[in-house]
Design a protein around this motif. Structure first.
Motif, PDB file in Angstrom:
ATOM      1  N   TYR A  72      10.723  -1.727  -3.056  1.00 39.93           N
ATOM      2  CA  TYR A  72      10.471  -0.337  -2.662  1.00 39.93           C
ATOM      3  C   TYR A  72      11.242   0.103  -1.423  1.00 39.93           C
ATOM      4  O   TYR A  72      11.141   1.255  -1.019  1.00 39.93           O
ATOM      5  N   LEU A 121       5.785   4.989   1.699  1.00 42.63           N
ATOM      6  CA  LEU A 121       5.356   4.395   0.431  1.00 42.63           C
ATOM      7  C   LEU A 121       4.038   5.018  -0.020  1.00 42.63           C
ATOM      8  O   LEU A 121       3.156   5.303   0.802  1.00 42.63           O
ATOM      9  N   ILE A 125       1.694   1.690  -4.304  1.00 38.77           N
ATOM     10  CA  ILE A 125       2.570   0.618  -3.803  1.00 38.77           C
ATOM     11  C   ILE A 125       1.873  -0.115  -2.652  1.00 38.77           C
ATOM     12  O   ILE A 125       1.894  -1.344  -2.566  1.00 38.77           O
ATOM     13  N   GLU A 128      -0.518  -2.479  -4.032  1.00 40.61           N
ATOM     14  CA  GLU A 128       0.152  -3.641  -4.649  1.00 40.61           C
ATOM     15  C   GLU A 128       0.507  -4.684  -3.572  1.00 40.61           C
ATOM     16  O   GLU A 128       0.271  -5.883  -3.747  1.00 40.61           O
TER      17      GLU A 128
END
Ligand code: SF4
Length: 571
Positions: A72, A121, A125, A128
């Motif tokens: 990311y 972000l 995300i 995660e």
């Protein structure tokens, strides 16, 4: 299960556990706890030591964490990814261990990631990445349980550096919960850094960690022994060398590591040694002199004999020197080591200096086993070097790199990007120096300028320029605050320069190896570039070397010694 709740007296303690929690690069066995074990064993304490950093489970989690973040963070914003990413990991682990994962928590996490990679972000995300930290703590708790239920420890200590503070606190809180009678203690280099005496961080930390009983700052052997003997004031939580009249442990057999718990040959590439303590210099950004006190040197014959003895016990012939600076001891240590028929290699911090520019010296060091010089190059701008108080010039830097490389010694160069006052023109000079010296650079490791609340040699000058970094995260939600400077260049610009530095290294094919595979490739590049090159790390570890190779190196293109007085740079 809860054990007995009455806290034990220090003088009743006999079974002791010392741990190095993750995450710390397991290059060498943990030296602090190995030295303390050796010392306390002589006084008949049963001491067990654990290094959690060699556990495969934790290495896998570490890799998963960074691979996930990498997905990311765009390539051009990753910078020196595994280096700056540790700020994210460390602070993420702190807030995860302290907080419930509510909406505010994800605002904190977002702020922490943004202030390093400058990307926003989304919540999915963040969740995660957060799941990886949750699984870390869950596995860590199980491992702690296993160790703690197999053995009945009366005291548990953790050795804490910047990056393992959160798991260390987690471990002590957990152990105190299952057995409140256990005495929990902490030491380590974090007390020369984020938890320096006199900082608001330390005051807050001491008041808000009820599961931590005692803190020992500085060399721990004598302090801990006096505590265990009941000679220190038990009402206090924090002990420093002042509590033992700054008594330093003499260099002797007592000041030696016991690494028998670590399965050294299978778990580490290097052994560790030191031939001196502290540093005689005071560079503006560095806190070594403040923490370690007066500079002192070990007898070089003793250092060489200890290295040989460790090699004979553990079978590894390469040493990671823990000295803050090797320049003053390199000559004598090389002479002593050349007396052995069994060559040993050593790797350590050096500064750019006249004695490094002289190839007669670097060849002597190479013959004595100097394998890699970790060299503080810092900047390509004489103006910035002067701001840093480095007392070196760019010409000396170039000659030092050439002299080491021609002797075949690997040069790991450290660069500080964004020192207060560094302009874009200064930064361009740094990129120019990289390019001009690329053949003589084994590895380039850059660090964004890190601003500490205090403890750096120039802290007082920067006193009015500091501010809290994670403005969205109150102290009770993170315990240890990071600070940043409020002067040019600001943090975002510094990190943008770090990205450009890394890009330039990639363009110039200057490595910055982190994995063993990367080191293997970097070693091959070095061998192709330099006739006198040291053997690859893998070949040394596997024993695939000509034992006389270091004795065969010869001077190449003899370089004249630079005299600092004749440089036109005005210090
Ligand atoms: S940066 Fe190196 S030379 Fe400068 S004070 Fe720190 S240890 Fe010493």
């Amino acid at each position: 299960m809860i054990f007995n709740t009455e806290q034990m007296k220090s003088s009743e303690i006999n079974n002791i556990l010392f741990m190095l929690p993750p995450f710390w690069d397991p290059l060498i066995p943990p030296q602090g706890i190995a030295h303390i074990k050796n010392y306390l064993k002589k006084y008949n304490y049963n001491v067990k030591t654990y290094d959690f950093n060699i556990y495969k489970n934790f290495r896998d989690i570490y890799t998963r964490y960074f691979n996930t973040l990498k997905k990311y963070v765009p390539l051009e914003k990753r910078g020196n990814f595994f280096n700056i990413g540790h700020d994210v990991l460390r602070n993420h682990m702190l807030i995860n261990f302290i907080n419930n994962q509510d909406d505010e928590y994800y605002i904190f996490l977002k702020d922490i990631i943004y202030k390093t990679f400058y990307v926003q972000l989304g919540i999915e995300i963040l969740k995660e990445v957060d799941d990886i930290i949750n699984s870390f703590y869950s596995i860590f708790e199980k491992e702690l349980n296993k160790i703690f239920y197999q053995n009945k420890f009366q005291m548990v200590g953790v050795s804490v550096m910047r990056d393992n503070i959160a798991p260390s606190l987690f471990a002590l809180r957990y152990i105190k919960k299952i057995d409140p009678a256990v005495i929990t203690v902490m030491g380590g280099s974090i007390f020369s850094d984020q938890l320096l005496i006199g900082t608001p961080n330390l005051d807050y930390f001491l008041k808000n960690t009820p599961y931590l009983d005692k803190v020992f700052v500085g060399e721990g052997q004598i302090l801990l022994h006096k505590f265990l003997s009941g000679e220190l004031d038990n009402e206090k939580k924090l002990f420093t060398l002042d509590d033992i009249n700054r008594e330093a442990l003499a260099y002797s057999d007592l000041n030696f590591p016991d690494m028998d718990d670590f399965d050294v040959k299978h778990n580490y590439m290097y052994l560790a040694m030191n031939a001196s303590n502290s540093c005689p210099y005071k560079c503006s950004f560095c806190n070594v002199a403040n923490f370690f006190g007066d500079y002192r040197e070990k007898d070089p014959g003793m250092a060489a004999a200890q290295m040989m003895s460790l090699y004979q016990i553990y079978g590894i012939r390469i040493f990671f020197m823990n000295d803050s600076l090797l320049n003053n001891v390199a000559d004598n240590l090389s002479t002593e080591l050349q007396k052995n028929n069994t060559p040993l290699y050593w790797d350590g911090y050096m500064r750019v200096a006249d004695n490094v520019c002289d190839q007669r010296n670097t060849i002597h060091w190479r013959k004595g086993g100097l394998y890699r010089a970790r060299l503080g190059v810092e900047s390509g701008s004489n103006r910035v070097l002067k701001l840093m108080g480095k007392k070196i010039s760019i010409e000396q830097t170039k000659e030092s790199l050439k002299s080491l490389a021609n002797a075949g010694i690997k040069t790991t160069t450290y660069w500080v990007i964004g020192h207060p006052g560094e302009t874009e023109e200064d930064f361009q000079l740094t990129l120019k120096l990289l390019e001009e010296s690329k053949t003589y650079i084994y590895e380039a490791e850059c660090n964004p300028f890190i601003f500490s609340y205090s403890g750096q040699s120039d802290s007082e000058n920067w006193h009015n320029d500091r501010k809290i970094l994670y403005t969205h995260v109150p102290q009770e939600r993170i315990i240890i605050q990071d600070w940043t400077n409020n002067t040019y260049p600001l943090r975002e610009e510094t990190y943008e320069r770090v990205n450009r530095f890394v890009q330039r290294c990639n363009d110039l094919e200057i490595p910055n190896p982190y994995s063993y595979f990367d080191i293997y490739n970097a070693d091959n590049r070095w061998k192709l570039l330099h006739r006198n090159s040291v053997p690859s790390l893998v070949d040394i570890y596997d024993g695939n070397i000509d034992l006389l190779e270091s004795r065969k190196v010869e001077i190449i293109n003899k370089i004249s010694k630079i005299n600092i007085e004749t440089n036109d740079f005005d210090f």
